[in-house]
Enzyme design. Structure first.
Site, PDB file in Angstrom:
ATOM      1  N   HIS A   1       0.842  -1.203   0.000  1.00  0.00           N
ATOM      2  CA  HIS A   1       0.000   0.000   0.000  1.00  0.00           C
ATOM      3  C   HIS A   1       0.869   1.241   0.000  1.00  0.00           C
ATOM      4  O   HIS A   1       1.782   1.378   0.816  1.00  0.00           O
ATOM      5  CB  HIS A   1      -0.915   0.012   1.219  1.00  0.00           C
ATOM      6  N   SER A   2       0.585   2.172  -0.924  1.00  0.00           N
ATOM      7  CA  SER A   2       1.288   3.447  -1.030  1.00  0.00           C
ATOM      8  C   SER A   2       2.787   3.182  -1.186  1.00  0.00           C
ATOM      9  O   SER A   2       3.184   2.468  -2.106  1.00  0.00           O
ATOM     10  CB  SER A   2       0.943   4.303   0.194  1.00  0.00           C
ATOM     11  N   MET A   3       3.645   3.737  -0.336  1.00  0.00           N
ATOM     12  CA  MET A   3       5.071   3.453  -0.450  1.00  0.00           C
ATOM     13  C   MET A   3       5.329   1.953  -0.525  1.00  0.00           C
ATOM     14  O   MET A   3       6.224   1.485  -1.257  1.00  0.00           O
ATOM     15  CB  MET A   3       5.826   4.036   0.744  1.00  0.00           C
TER      16      MET A   3
ATOM     17  N   ALA B   1       3.782  -0.303  -2.015  1.00  0.00           N
ATOM     18  CA  ALA B   1       3.627  -0.870  -3.354  1.00  0.00           C
ATOM     19  C   ALA B   1       4.947  -0.824  -4.106  1.00  0.00           C
ATOM     20  O   ALA B   1       5.322  -1.785  -4.789  1.00  0.00           O
ATOM     21  CB  ALA B   1       2.547  -0.110  -4.125  1.00  0.00           C
TER      22      ALA B   1
ATOM     23  N   SER C   1      -1.373  -0.848  -4.324  1.00  0.00           N
ATOM     24  CA  SER C   1      -2.494  -0.044  -3.859  1.00  0.00           C
ATOM     25  C   SER C   1      -2.059   1.403  -3.658  1.00  0.00           C
ATOM     26  O   SER C   1      -1.044   1.676  -2.997  1.00  0.00           O
ATOM     27  CB  SER C   1      -3.008  -0.635  -2.531  1.00  0.00           C
TER      28      SER C   1
END
Length: 259
Positions: free
Chosen positions: A102-104, A106, A130
């Protein structure tokens, strides 16, 4: 700070310093390795096992500099972080793996997936990314070198479980160095151009009200894979997955174990 034997659970091939297993599975048919966002921690995923199939084990990455590793310096260079996680995962290659970032997280998951495939010839069951722009669409924000006030404002705009904690001076002092280190990792990260294609299929997820990431940014993840690609846009902001965790994780479990 080390992790107690009780907290680590039964014996596992996974390095207990790097991975937390909220619900250990003795003989998993698949391990889902989850990579947290900037400033995030392994506990972000602690409830997910309740919605996964019983024989799927979740392992959440515990980056240095947070929770029971708060005494360690955060890693500020993507190559170093990805190398260390990939090395820690080698003993776990006896089972199929899937990644969720998720975010970083990913970007970290993608970099680790490339290393696992290139160095060990292992293709993941799936890479799920994500709320993070594809490598070709990443642009430094410069926030890692902004004032504390500007950095905190960005974190709170994104939301998430710890944004409210930054309103408290003592917690802000504790959390902000690690958040800034993660933002520095993001700002300084320079993906290879063009990004090498990997064989693992990729699924991209996005909240329809994300203030920083758009559909085109997520659709460009198709460029990194030789496998199939799918994009799903869900209701919500950057942390859409907080409210939708039960249905999202249930569907993810079905996706990873089908066929």
């Amino acid at each position: 700070m080390t992790v107690s034997r009780a907290a680590r659970g039964p014996h596992s091939a996974l390095d207990p310093e790097w991975f937390r297993r909220p619900r250990p599975v003795s003989e998993p048919r698949l391990r889902l390795v989850c990579f947290p966002h900037a400033g995030g921690a392994a506990s972000f995923f602690r409830d997910w096992p309740r919605w996964l199939p019983a024989d799927v084990e979740l392992a959440a990455v515990c980056y240095p500099g947070r929770e029971d590793r708060i005494g360690l310096p955060a890693v500020e260079v993507m190559d170093e972080l990805a190398d260390r996680i990939a090395e820690a995962l080698v003993p776990a290659l006896d089972r199929p793996l899937a990644f969720f970032g998720h975010s970083m997280g990913a970007s970290v998951a993608h970099e680790v997936a490339m290393r696992i495939e290139r160095r060990h010839g292992r293709v993941l069951r799936r890479l799920v990314v994500s709320s993070r722009s594809a490598p070709s669409r990443l642009r430094p924000s410069g926030l890692s070198r902004a004032s504390d006030e500007v950095l905190v404002r960005d974190v709170q705009e994104l939301g998430g479980t710890f944004s409210a904690a930054l309103d408290h001076p003592d917690l802000r002092e504790l959390l902000l160095p690690t958040i800034r280190a993660d933002y520095r990792l993001i700002d300084d990260y320079r993906p290879a151009e063009p990004s090498p294609r990997i064989a693992v299929p990729v699924t991209a997820l996005l909240g329809d009200r994300d203030p920083h990431v758009g559909e085109a940014d997520m659709r460009a993840w198709a460029e990194v894979t030789e496998g199939d690609f799918g994009l799903r846009v869900l209701p919500g902001d950057h942390f859409y997955l907080l409210e939708q965790a039960p249905s999202l994780v249930t569907e993810l479990g079905r996706l990873l174990t089908s066929g």
